[in-house]
Design a protein around this motif. Structure first.
Motif, PDB file in Angstrom:
ATOM      1  N   SER A  49      -4.399   4.020  12.097  1.00  0.00           N
ATOM      2  CA  SER A  49      -5.421   2.966  12.159  1.00  0.00           C
ATOM      3  C   SER A  49      -5.347   2.143  13.437  1.00  0.00           C
ATOM      4  CB  SER A  49      -5.304   2.041  10.939  1.00  0.00           C
ATOM      5  OG  SER A  49      -5.502   2.769   9.748  1.00  0.00           O
ATOM      6  N   CYS A  50      -4.975   2.797  14.529  1.00  0.00           N
ATOM      7  CA  CYS A  50      -4.943   2.127  15.826  1.00  0.00           C
ATOM      8  C   CYS A  50      -4.982   3.187  16.927  1.00  0.00           C
ATOM      9  CB  CYS A  50      -3.712   1.230  15.975  1.00  0.00           C
ATOM     10  SG  CYS A  50      -2.152   2.138  15.915  1.00  0.00           S
TER      11      CYS A  50
ATOM     12  N   LYS B 149       7.157   5.788  15.626  1.00  0.00           N
ATOM     13  CA  LYS B 149       8.450   5.178  15.890  1.00  0.00           C
ATOM     14  C   LYS B 149       8.369   3.665  16.028  1.00  0.00           C
ATOM     15  CE  LYS B 149       9.676   9.340  18.500  1.00  0.00           C
ATOM     16  NZ  LYS B 149      10.070   9.885  19.820  1.00  0.00           N
ATOM     17  N   ILE B 150       7.159   3.139  16.033  1.00  0.00           N
ATOM     18  CA  ILE B 150       7.005   1.696  16.209  1.00  0.00           C
ATOM     19  C   ILE B 150       7.195   1.006  14.863  1.00  0.00           C
ATOM     20  CG2 ILE B 150       5.461  -0.152  16.941  1.00  0.00           C
ATOM     21  CD1 ILE B 150       4.063   1.804  18.727  1.00  0.00           C
ATOM     22  N   GLU B 151       8.216   0.191  14.758  1.00  0.00           N
ATOM     23  CA  GLU B 151       8.484  -0.517  13.507  1.00  0.00           C
ATOM     24  C   GLU B 151       7.440  -1.601  13.258  1.00  0.00           C
ATOM     25  OE1 GLU B 151      12.426  -1.960  13.606  1.00  0.00           O
ATOM     26  OE2 GLU B 151      13.357   0.020  13.700  1.00  0.00           O
ATOM     27  N   SER B 152       7.002  -2.212  14.327  1.00  0.00           N
ATOM     28  CA  SER B 152       6.002  -3.270  14.203  1.00  0.00           C
ATOM     29  C   SER B 152       4.939  -3.047  15.266  1.00  0.00           C
ATOM     30  CB  SER B 152       6.636  -4.649  14.396  1.00  0.00           C
ATOM     31  OG  SER B 152       5.637  -5.643  14.551  1.00  0.00           O
ATOM     32  N   LEU B 153       3.668  -3.226  14.913  1.00  0.00           N
ATOM     33  CA  LEU B 153       2.604  -3.055  15.881  1.00  0.00           C
ATOM     34  C   LEU B 153       2.620  -4.148  16.946  1.00  0.00           C
ATOM     35  CD1 LEU B 153      -0.357  -1.865  13.662  1.00  0.00           C
ATOM     36  CD2 LEU B 153       0.977  -0.530  15.271  1.00  0.00           C
ATOM     37  N   SER B 154       3.519  -5.136  16.815  1.00  0.00           N
ATOM     38  CA  SER B 154       3.659  -6.138  17.858  1.00  0.00           C
ATOM     39  C   SER B 154       4.533  -5.617  18.997  1.00  0.00           C
ATOM     40  CB  SER B 154       4.277  -7.424  17.295  1.00  0.00           C
ATOM     41  OG  SER B 154       5.567  -7.164  16.770  1.00  0.00           O
TER      42      SER B 154
ATOM     43  N   THR C 220       5.626  -2.754  21.872  1.00  0.00           N
ATOM     44  CA  THR C 220       4.806  -1.961  22.777  1.00  0.00           C
ATOM     45  C   THR C 220       5.532  -0.693  23.181  1.00  0.00           C
ATOM     46  OG1 THR C 220       3.837  -3.995  23.660  1.00  0.00           O
ATOM     47  CG2 THR C 220       3.533  -1.987  24.949  1.00  0.00           C
ATOM     48  N   PRO C 221       4.954   0.481  22.915  1.00  0.00           N
ATOM     49  CA  PRO C 221       5.575   1.722  23.361  1.00  0.00           C
ATOM     50  C   PRO C 221       5.498   1.846  24.874  1.00  0.00           C
ATOM     51  CG  PRO C 221       3.434   2.174  22.411  1.00  0.00           C
ATOM     52  CD  PRO C 221       3.699   0.718  22.192  1.00  0.00           C
ATOM     53  N   GLU C 222       6.436   2.586  25.441  1.00  0.00           N
ATOM     54  CA  GLU C 222       6.496   2.723  26.886  1.00  0.00           C
ATOM     55  C   GLU C 222       7.008   4.113  27.235  1.00  0.00           C
ATOM     56  OE1 GLU C 222       9.266   0.824  30.373  1.00  0.00           O
ATOM     57  OE2 GLU C 222       8.297  -0.588  29.005  1.00  0.00           O
TER      58      GLU C 222
ATOM     59  N   GLU D  24      -1.308   0.015  25.415  1.00  0.00           N
ATOM     60  CA  GLU D  24      -1.979  -1.084  24.708  1.00  0.00           C
ATOM     61  C   GLU D  24      -2.434  -0.577  23.356  1.00  0.00           C
ATOM     62  OE1 GLU D  24      -6.080  -3.715  25.071  1.00  0.00           O
ATOM     63  OE2 GLU D  24      -5.429  -2.449  26.710  1.00  0.00           O
ATOM     64  N   VAL D  25      -1.879  -1.151  22.292  1.00  0.00           N
ATOM     65  CA  VAL D  25      -2.205  -0.697  20.936  1.00  0.00           C
ATOM     66  C   VAL D  25      -3.419  -1.471  20.442  1.00  0.00           C
ATOM     67  CG1 VAL D  25      -1.385  -0.445  18.579  1.00  0.00           C
ATOM     68  CG2 VAL D  25       0.199  -0.094  20.479  1.00  0.00           C
TER      69      VAL D  25
END
Length: 228
Positions: A101-102, A188-193, A195-197, A224-225
């Protein structure tokens, strides 16, 4: 009418059929994907189908179909001419949205052009300068102020090659490659706050200085999510 099925990434010079609307009328336009690179809405991965007589296609959004009957792209903008997004990019964005959903959009903070898309004389000149023998790569048209690439010394006029050859050699292929990494990051992102890199390993060629320099660098690509 049969349901359209997704095909593969379109090619420059490929013959296509674009469906869309001009005001209230349904349009069917034959064309060819032109060898043109242009920034649309701040992104450089768009492709531009032109009619068989060389004029830009003018129509609103709709599917772009290859000669095999499979959908190779979608026209997403039409000002001042039809701009097409590769189906490979569309598919990854759909997968992101369906599963998470993002959308994780890559931000490289550089404006790029493709070496292979240069006119033949300029292409040969870039390959021969300082005996670098650059086979594929991207010309830096601009670097965002105070960005990571600028801090690493990358500047307008440089040419970069990405070490991983899976990235391809065109801007739609590069965008697809970066989005694929974004899709792998999302689980792998625990929180959508957060930022993956991605650390993008590149070779940088300085074509501006007469002496010329060459360097291997790693630049961070931020994602940018985008949430609904």
């Amino acid at each position: 009418m049969d349901v359209l099925h997704f095909g593969s990434m379109p090619r420059y010079g490929q013959r296509v059929l674009a469906l869309g609307r001009d005001s209230m009328d349904l349009l069917k336009r034959d064309g060819v994907i032109s060898k043109l690179e242009r920034t649309v809405l701040g992104r450089t991965h768009y492709m531009f189908p032109k009619s068989a007589d060389g004029f830009p296609l003018i129509c609103t959004g709709g599917p772009v179909i290859g000669e095999d009957g499979l959908m190779v792209g979608i026209i997403t903008c039409h000002v001042p001419e039809a701009a097409m997004m590769s189906i490979s990019i569309v598919q990854i964005c759909l997968d992101m949205w369906k599963n998470y959903s993002c959308i994780a959009r890559p931000e490289i903070n550089m404006n790029l052009r493709t070496v292979q898309m240069l006119p033949l004389v300029k292409h040969d000149k870039v390959q021969c300068i300082h005996n670098y023998n650059i086979q594929r790569g991207f010309i830096i048209d601009g670097v965002e102020y105070d960005s990571s690439p600028e801090k690493l010394g990358i500047r307008k006029g440089d040419v970069i090659e990405i070490v991983d050859e899976n990235c391809g050699s065109t801007l739609p292929e590069l965008e697809t490659y970066l989005l694929e990494h974004g899709l792998r990051f999302l689980p792998k992102i625990e929180s959508l706050s957060s930022t993956p890199e991605l650390e993008l390993k590149i070779r940088v060629y300085d074509l501006v200085e007469e002496s010329g320099t060459y360097a291997r660098l790693s630049i961070p690509v931020m994602y940018e999510v985008a949430l609904p």
